[in-house]
Scaffold this motif. Structure first.
Motif, short mmCIF file in Angstrom:
data_model
loop_
_atom_site.label_atom_id
_atom_site.label_comp_id
_atom_site.label_asym_id
_atom_site.label_seq_id
_atom_site.Cartn_x
_atom_site.Cartn_y
_atom_site.Cartn_z
N ARG A 24 83.36 88.71 64.93
CA ARG A 24 81.94 90.19 64.43
C ARG A 24 82.31 91.36 64.29
O ARG A 24 82.35 91.99 63.73
N GLY A 39 85.04 91.81 61.86
CA GLY A 39 84.03 92.04 60.06
C GLY A 39 83.72 94.22 60.90
O GLY A 39 83.88 94.23 59.50
N LEU A 40 83.61 94.73 61.84
CA LEU A 40 83.30 95.75 62.03
C LEU A 40 84.19 96.53 61.67
O LEU A 40 84.17 97.83 60.54
N GLU A 66 83.16 83.56 68.18
CA GLU A 66 82.47 84.28 67.48
C GLU A 66 81.99 86.40 67.59
O GLU A 66 81.72 86.87 66.49
N VAL A 67 82.22 86.78 68.86
CA VAL A 67 82.24 87.95 68.91
C VAL A 67 83.57 88.89 68.50
O VAL A 67 83.13 89.57 67.97
N SER A 123 74.03 98.40 67.90
CA SER A 123 73.81 96.93 67.52
C SER A 123 75.39 96.36 67.30
O SER A 123 75.70 95.02 67.45
N LEU A 124 76.38 96.18 66.30
CA LEU A 124 77.54 95.90 65.99
C LEU A 124 78.17 96.59 67.28
O LEU A 124 79.25 94.99 66.88
N TYR A 152 77.19 94.22 70.01
CA TYR A 152 77.32 92.36 69.87
C TYR A 152 78.83 91.98 69.19
O TYR A 152 78.74 90.44 68.77
N GLY A 153 79.40 93.16 68.91
CA GLY A 153 80.76 92.88 68.68
C GLY A 153 81.85 92.50 69.90
O GLY A 153 82.03 92.03 70.60
#
Length: 208
Positions: free
Chosen positions: A131, A134-135, A127-128, A104-105, A108-109
């Motif tokens: 993300r 953030g991860l 955006e990616v 998932s993270l 999509y990151g």
């Protein structure tokens, strides 16, 4: 035992499976699949993998697909020590949590950011990349407290996470702000049987 891994050298999903095979010390054959020629979409391939994707593992002809499923399969069948997939409920759940993060993270990151630069995927780069950071901030905190994602030794969690994170700079995701994360990558690379993931001159690596 005949283990055959169908892969593409630039696929992080495939590298996860290759890394697991090597770290577990399992003799195997690598079969490169021509994605440009859509060899993974032929009727013969789809008969073994219904979604026509890589990687695909064959164990004496038995097909196993999905990269994290392949990791669980290999550890469940071939790792009698329980090191890579703990047998206790808490340890197994912790590994499963990180396998879900990989699907998932991470997917999509950092993986998606790399798809933009290496394969021209139509994701929103900003955006990616955001993300991914953030991860990585969460992982930095976790890895500042312990050497591997689930404790004092490597598990499937580390195998599942490594490939797309080490090559995140190819997707313009800078790893410099994350010293604990970078130290963890080094510990994975020091494991006996480690095999590197092929790199490309894309993103931040284009200037190196």
């Amino acid at each position: 035992m005949t283990l055959k891994l169908y892969r593409h050298a630039l696929s992080g999903h495939a590298h996860r499976a290759e890394l697991a095979l090597s770290l577990l010390g399992l003799p195997h054959e690598l079969v490169d699949v021509d994605l440009a020629a859509r060899a993974h979409k032929t009727p013969e391939f789809v008969a073994r993998h219904p979604f026509g994707q890589l990687p695909l593992l064959e164990d004496d002809g038995h097909p196993v697909w999905d990269s994290t499923a392949i990791l669980v399969y290999l550890a469940s069948k071939y790792d009698a020590t329980g090191r890579w997939l703990p047998q206790d409920p808490a340890g197994r759940a912790a590994v499963q949590g990180w396998l879900s993060v990989a699907s998932s993270l991470i997917a999509y990151g950092p993986a998606a950011a790399r798809l933009v630069t290496v394969f021209g995927a139509p994701f929103n780069a900003d955006e990616v990349i955001a993300r991914a950071h953030g991860l990585f901030k969460v992982m930095e905190g976790e890895l500042a407290r312990r050497p591997f994602l689930v404790g004092d030794h490597a598990t499937l969690a580390d195998i599942a996470g490594y490939s797309y994170i080490v090559n995140a700079p190819e997707g313009n995701v800078d790893l410099a702000p994350y010293p604990a994360l970078r130290a963890w990558l080094g510990r994975v690379e020091a494991l006996p049987g480690f095999v590197p993931f092929k790199t490309t001159a894309a993103g931040l690596r284009a200037a190196v």
